[in-house]
Write a protein that holds these residues in place. Structure first.
Motif, PDB file in Angstrom:
ATOM      1  N   ASP A  15      61.204 -21.779 -17.560  1.00  0.00           N
ATOM      2  CA  ASP A  15      60.674 -21.611 -18.910  1.00  0.00           C
ATOM      3  C   ASP A  15      60.934 -20.196 -19.429  1.00  0.00           C
ATOM      4  O   ASP A  15      60.898 -19.225 -18.680  1.00  0.00           O
ATOM      5  CB  ASP A  15      59.168 -21.895 -18.881  1.00  0.00           C
ATOM      6  N   ALA A  16      61.165 -20.100 -20.734  1.00  0.00           N
ATOM      7  CA  ALA A  16      61.184 -18.823 -21.469  1.00  0.00           C
ATOM      8  C   ALA A  16      62.145 -17.798 -20.865  1.00  0.00           C
ATOM      9  O   ALA A  16      61.820 -16.616 -20.745  1.00  0.00           O
ATOM     10  CB  ALA A  16      59.772 -18.249 -21.544  1.00  0.00           C
ATOM     11  N   VAL A  17      63.347 -18.231 -20.506  1.00  0.00           N
ATOM     12  CA  VAL A  17      64.328 -17.320 -19.904  1.00  0.00           C
ATOM     13  C   VAL A  17      64.705 -16.194 -20.872  1.00  0.00           C
ATOM     14  O   VAL A  17      64.884 -15.044 -20.459  1.00  0.00           O
ATOM     15  CB  VAL A  17      65.567 -18.101 -19.432  1.00  0.00           C
ATOM     16  N   ALA A  18      64.790 -16.517 -22.157  1.00  0.00           N
ATOM     17  CA  ALA A  18      65.166 -15.477 -23.132  1.00  0.00           C
ATOM     18  C   ALA A  18      64.167 -14.326 -23.107  1.00  0.00           C
ATOM     19  O   ALA A  18      64.556 -13.151 -23.222  1.00  0.00           O
ATOM     20  CB  ALA A  18      65.244 -16.074 -24.535  1.00  0.00           C
ATOM     21  N   SER A  19      62.889 -14.626 -22.945  1.00  0.00           N
ATOM     22  CA  SER A  19      61.883 -13.564 -22.923  1.00  0.00           C
ATOM     23  C   SER A  19      62.029 -12.687 -21.688  1.00  0.00           C
ATOM     24  O   SER A  19      61.556 -11.540 -21.677  1.00  0.00           O
ATOM     25  CB  SER A  19      60.476 -14.164 -22.973  1.00  0.00           C
ATOM     26  N   MET A  20      62.671 -13.202 -20.644  1.00  0.00           N
ATOM     27  CA  MET A  20      62.906 -12.424 -19.439  1.00  0.00           C
ATOM     28  C   MET A  20      64.137 -11.531 -19.580  1.00  0.00           C
ATOM     29  O   MET A  20      64.167 -10.431 -19.041  1.00  0.00           O
ATOM     30  CB  MET A  20      63.074 -13.353 -18.232  1.00  0.00           C
ATOM     31  N   LEU A  21      65.128 -12.012 -20.296  1.00  0.00           N
ATOM     32  CA  LEU A  21      66.409 -11.307 -20.355  1.00  0.00           C
ATOM     33  C   LEU A  21      66.382 -10.067 -21.227  1.00  0.00           C
ATOM     34  O   LEU A  21      67.123  -9.120 -20.991  1.00  0.00           O
ATOM     35  CB  LEU A  21      67.493 -12.254 -20.867  1.00  0.00           C
ATOM     36  N   TYR A  22      65.511 -10.075 -22.248  1.00  0.00           N
ATOM     37  CA  TYR A  22      65.547  -9.011 -23.250  1.00  0.00           C
ATOM     38  C   TYR A  22      64.265  -8.188 -23.233  1.00  0.00           C
ATOM     39  O   TYR A  22      63.161  -8.729 -23.358  1.00  0.00           O
ATOM     40  CB  TYR A  22      65.749  -9.600 -24.649  1.00  0.00           C
ATOM     41  N   LEU A  23      64.412  -6.900 -23.097  1.00  0.00           N
ATOM     42  CA  LEU A  23      63.258  -5.998 -23.122  1.00  0.00           C
ATOM     43  C   LEU A  23      62.604  -5.952 -24.499  1.00  0.00           C
ATOM     44  O   LEU A  23      61.410  -5.649 -24.614  1.00  0.00           O
ATOM     45  CB  LEU A  23      63.694  -4.590 -22.712  1.00  0.00           C
ATOM     46  N   ASP A  24      63.364  -6.220 -25.540  1.00  0.00           N
ATOM     47  CA  ASP A  24      62.823  -6.161 -26.905  1.00  0.00           C
ATOM     48  C   ASP A  24      62.486  -7.542 -27.447  1.00  0.00           C
ATOM     49  O   ASP A  24      62.358  -7.725 -28.654  1.00  0.00           O
ATOM     50  CB  ASP A  24      63.796  -5.465 -27.845  1.00  0.00           C
ATOM     51  N   TYR A  25      62.335  -8.529 -26.543  1.00  0.00           N
ATOM     52  CA  TYR A  25      62.027  -9.892 -26.986  1.00  0.00           C
ATOM     53  C   TYR A  25      60.714  -9.908 -27.776  1.00  0.00           C
ATOM     54  O   TYR A  25      59.662  -9.505 -27.287  1.00  0.00           O
ATOM     55  CB  TYR A  25      61.907 -10.824 -25.773  1.00  0.00           C
ATOM     56  N   ASN A  62      66.996  -6.645 -19.706  1.00  0.00           N
ATOM     57  CA  ASN A  62      66.067  -6.417 -18.597  1.00  0.00           C
ATOM     58  C   ASN A  62      66.856  -6.580 -17.291  1.00  0.00           C
ATOM     59  O   ASN A  62      66.999  -7.698 -16.771  1.00  0.00           O
ATOM     60  CB  ASN A  62      64.898  -7.400 -18.666  1.00  0.00           C
ATOM     61  N   LEU A  63      67.375  -5.501 -16.785  1.00  0.00           N
ATOM     62  CA  LEU A  63      68.286  -5.547 -15.638  1.00  0.00           C
ATOM     63  C   LEU A  63      67.607  -6.120 -14.401  1.00  0.00           C
ATOM     64  O   LEU A  63      68.235  -6.842 -13.614  1.00  0.00           O
ATOM     65  CB  LEU A  63      68.827  -4.146 -15.347  1.00  0.00           C
ATOM     66  N   GLU A  64      66.334  -5.818 -14.213  1.00  0.00           N
ATOM     67  CA  GLU A  64      65.615  -6.310 -13.042  1.00  0.00           C
ATOM     68  C   GLU A  64      65.391  -7.816 -13.128  1.00  0.00           C
ATOM     69  O   GLU A  64      65.517  -8.539 -12.134  1.00  0.00           O
ATOM     70  CB  GLU A  64      64.296  -5.571 -12.891  1.00  0.00           C
ATOM     71  N   ALA A  65      65.079  -8.317 -14.321  1.00  0.00           N
ATOM     72  CA  ALA A  65      64.893  -9.753 -14.500  1.00  0.00           C
ATOM     73  C   ALA A  65      66.210 -10.502 -14.334  1.00  0.00           C
ATOM     74  O   ALA A  65      66.263 -11.591 -13.750  1.00  0.00           O
ATOM     75  CB  ALA A  65      64.293 -10.047 -15.868  1.00  0.00           C
ATOM     76  N   ILE A  66      67.292  -9.910 -14.832  1.00  0.00           N
ATOM     77  CA  ILE A  66      68.614 -10.528 -14.692  1.00  0.00           C
ATOM     78  C   ILE A  66      68.973 -10.654 -13.216  1.00  0.00           C
ATOM     79  O   ILE A  66      69.428 -11.714 -12.753  1.00  0.00           O
ATOM     80  CB  ILE A  66      69.672  -9.698 -15.440  1.00  0.00           C
ATOM     81  N   ASP A  67      68.750  -9.595 -12.467  1.00  0.00           N
ATOM     82  CA  ASP A  67      69.042  -9.623 -11.038  1.00  0.00           C
ATOM     83  C   ASP A  67      68.169 -10.654 -10.323  1.00  0.00           C
ATOM     84  O   ASP A  67      68.631 -11.372  -9.434  1.00  0.00           O
ATOM     85  CB  ASP A  67      68.819  -8.234 -10.440  1.00  0.00           C
ATOM     86  N   PHE A  68      66.903 -10.742 -10.738  1.00  0.00           N
ATOM     87  CA  PHE A  68      66.005 -11.735 -10.148  1.00  0.00           C
ATOM     88  C   PHE A  68      66.501 -13.155 -10.407  1.00  0.00           C
ATOM     89  O   PHE A  68      66.523 -13.993  -9.494  1.00  0.00           O
ATOM     90  CB  PHE A  68      64.593 -11.570 -10.718  1.00  0.00           C
TER      91      PHE A  68
END
Length: 754
Positions: free
Chosen positions: A425-435, A452-458
């Motif tokens: 769920d809500a992958v876009a909110s994870m990818l962008y720090l300014d979501y 969001n580099l840490e979320a992308i790596d996760f």
């Protein structure tokens, strides 16, 4: 030798005070059996216990076997600290505590502080560095046998706690009774409590180093939960779950290959069906399993996609604000009942996808937020740690233990409940720090960007691990932006998901179909635009729950025109969806043309099926699923141009689209023709690549769907006359607001032409 009684304690007053006030960082250094030196300088052993409920206590010495020899303990602190010294002992010995309370009732219990630690140094090392993929087997509550006794091992991560205790009915929710053992710098706390059984309710009481902040928390790794509004975790034995889905599991990789048909039926278990005669209205997992299988047998969907069934306190969150990440919600039964649900669907040939929520969690005081008096699971800075739209907290993906919590949770559902895939769920909110944030409300990454580099790596690690550990499962991303490579392998720079929801197709199509047909010719590009990017990802075409809530109207009620046109438009939409490349997803209630928006507190409107219009839509969805599954041209090549060919894309004046779908066998072909106006198109020419008889497989305007029954009497012959750059053409009667599916002839068929 008898035990020694005396008027002094072998424990300092400061340690006594820390124990009785539940402030001691490691009670195992005080409580239980310990070697001591007596007042006359001799070596001895002592047993100490803090029993605030006891009027008096004794030791049952079991060194010579049952029934044992009872001796008294001396009360050395008024709040209930007891001690007995054994001068003739050179080592620990087996014993039980005998307790008599102030009402005169007495009982015996095994001392939890007589046991050695259970978690190994290797466990602690892996947990500390965030690489223990089965962390759920170590933390939480587990029924085990330890040093000959059956009981429960409790473990929790709370590195900033001064003291952590297990509390429950078994100790009157008294945090002084069962403080846990600190395992040092790892921040892990553990305790083995003998004689506890399945069904015990419990929480962790945490006293923080942060100004004495004290709170009772639900177990982050709890395997079961109480029924809301109660919030405690429940001890449960999931090791005994039994499975009969061996055949399904053996075929799963083949069944879920990307060239196979996938039609997902999205279900909210709390409102698919309800029972008014039940106090809370909820059906149990076992009832739901049988009813759903009967319904799936009728409607021909391939999978059920469950909106989150992880335990959540608020019904109105629909499960998307979970607290019990490892616990199937108690609304529908026990973990055993949920395992039956999955097993039953598997045995009948249906996959089970679970909506999974790693993007955020609620701020409920009993949940993960501010867990040990610090921002443990979430970022402390609200510019990183808060979703203001939803009032929730954002996981700190850069912290190894937090990543490990989420990775272990994903594997848990795949490991223990045989879940066939996770829709994230809500992958876009994870990818962008300014979501969903204004300037100044977010912090750029180390390169100055908004990723969001840490979320992308996760997310990459999540997909790599899940697919490695469980080949054949699906991972699906609800990602609403144009992020590149969501469903591409990580070794090619992608995020590694199997599939991605095509939110662009959904938004463009619904916006187009909601317009009056007279205006659609001016919006023709909204239909053709999806094919510009259709093969950049492995797409699912979703008509999900999000499109039928919050004033958006039901799918049927979005349609323009009178009642007849609304139903015709809906049938048109579904026909176009099933012809378009991509796997399919339909939310419950859409298949019966529900008039009103979805209400999570009520069953969907099954009574509508007494009316022919609704029966017609239900029959159409059933037939579309059956056609989609049986015709390889409609599902084998969903993600490549080889499976698609435009036949007519420029006829904006008439709002008609025509295209060809192909299977891996290029002669397996289906012609799809869509008329987005209520005007019958007579003698409508469509260029086709081969001659022969084009058999009409499905017509959304047919009488059986309560349409106007405009069609082609079973099919048409191709004419050897070029049209639109093709050597043959077919001349069709295209129904109003309708879709035709026509089977192209194969070379060598009796009705084919060379």
């Amino acid at each position: 030798m008898a035990l020694m009684t005396r008027q002094y304690s072998t424990v300092s007053q400061s340690d006594l005070d820390l124990i009785t006030q539940a402030q001691h960082w490691n009670p195992y250094t005080i409580l239980g059996p310990h070697p001591v030196t007596t007042s006359d300088g001799k070596k001895a052993w002592t047993v100490r216990a803090f029993l605030p409920e006891a009027r008096k206590a004794g030791i049952v010495d079991l060194s010579k076997g049952e029934p044992g020899k009872l001796g008294p303990m001396e009360k050395t602190h008024a709040d209930g600290f007891f001690e007995a010294v054994f001068p003739d002992r050179t080592g620990p010995f087996p014993y039980r505590l005998r307790i008599e309370n102030h009402e005169g009732h007495s009982w015996e219990s095994v001392d939890p502080y007589a046991f050695d630690p259970i978690l190994t140094d290797f466990d602690l090392h892996l947990l500390g560095e965030g690489t223990h993929l089965r962390n759920y087997e170590k933390l939480g509550a587990h029924l085990i046998t330890h040093q000959g006794f059956r009981g429960v091992l409790f473990g929790v991560w709370a590195p900033n706690a001064q003291r952590v205790s297990v509390v429950g009915n078994f100790n009157h929710w008294d945090g002084r009774r069962h403080p846990m053992r600190s395992r040092g710098a790892t921040g892990i706390w553990e305790i083995f409590i003998p004689d506890l059984a399945e069904g015990e309710v419990y929480k962790f009481e945490i006293k923080s180093r942060n100004h004495g902040y004290t709170v009772q928390k639900t177990d982050p790794y709890g395997l079961a939960s109480e029924m809301r509004p109660k919030t405690a975790s429940v001890v449960w034995d999931i090791d005994r779950l039994s499975w009969g889905d061996k055949d399904w599991m053996a075929r799963r990789t083949e069944n879920q290959a990307l060239d196979k048909p996938m039609a997902f039926y999205e279900v909210h278990l709390g409102s698919w069906k309800r029972k008014v005669e039940k106090e809370n209205g909820f059906l149990g997992y076992r009832e739901l399993a049988k009813d759903l299988v009967e319904y799936l047998d009728k409607t021909h969907f391939t999978h059920v996609e469950l909106m989150p069934i992880t335990e959540h306190p608020f019904d109105g969150s629909w499960g998307y604000q979970p607290v019990g990440y490892f616990a199937p919600t108690a609304r529908h039964g026990t973990p055993d009942d949920f395992a039956f649900f999955v097993d039953y669907l598997h045995q009948h040939g249906y996959g089970v996808i679970l909506d999974w929520v790693p993007a955020h969690f609620p701020s409920d005081v009993h949940g993960l937020g501010y867990f040990d008096g610090t921002h443990l699971y979430e970022h402390a800075d609200p510019r990183l740690g808060e979703h203001r739209d939803w009032g929730t907290k954002i996981f700190n993906y850069g912290r190894p233990e937090v990543r490990n919590f989420l990775l272990g949770n994903a594997l848990f559902w795949l490991d223990r409940y045989h879940i066939d895939g996770l829709r994230v769920d809500a992958v876009a909110s994870m990818l962008y720090l300014d979501y969903s944030r204004n300037p100044g409300e977010w912090i750029p990454n180390i390169f100055g960007g908004n990723e969001n580099l840490e979320a992308i790596d996760f997310l990459k690690q999540l997909n790599e691990i899940c697919h490695r550990e469980h080949p054949g499962i699906l991972t699906m991303a609800e990602e609403s932006t144009s992020w590149s490579g969501v469903s591409r392998p990580t070794y090619l720079g992608g995020l590694g998901f199997s599939l991605k929801w095509n939110m662009g197709w959904m938004n463009d199509t619904l916006r187009y179909i909601a317009k009056d047909p007279v205006h659609r010719k001016y919006e023709h590009g909204a239909l053709t635009f999806s094919m510009i990017y259709a093969f950049t990802e492995n797409f699912v075409l979703p008509l999900s729950h999000d499109e039928v809530v919050h004033g958006k109207k039901s799918i049927l009620d979005k349609m323009p025109g009178d009642v007849w046109q609304k139903f015709a438009n809906l049938r048109l939409l579904y026909g176009y969806m099933y012809g378009h490349p991509g796997k399919k997803l339909l939310f419950m209630g859409d298949e019966i043309a529900q008039w009103r928006e979805w209400n999570h507190d009520e069953s969907i409107d099954w009574h509508l099926l007494q009316w022919k219009d609704h029966q017609g839509v239900a029959q159409l969805v059933t037939d579309l699923n059956a056609l989609y599954k049986s015709e390889t041209a409609l599902h084998q090549i969903d993600f490549d141009w080889q499976g698609y060919e435009w036949l007519e894309l420029h006829d904006w004046e008439n709002s008609v689209l025509a295209f060809l779908r192909r299977g891996k066998d290029p002669e397996e072909a289906i012609v799809v023709v869509c008329n987005f106006t209520p005007v019958v198109r007579y003698d409508y020419r469509v260029g086709v690549p081969a001659g022969g008889f084009y058999r009409e497989l499905l017509n959304t305007d047919a009488d059986i769907y309560n349409g106007s029954n405009v069609g082609n009497q079973g099919g048409v012959w191709a004419v050897r006359e070029p049209h639109a750059g093709r050597p043959f053409h077919i001349s069709l009667k295209v129904p109003p607001l309708g879709v035709l599916f026509l089977k192209a002839p194969k070379a060598g068929d009796p009705q084919s032409l060379s």
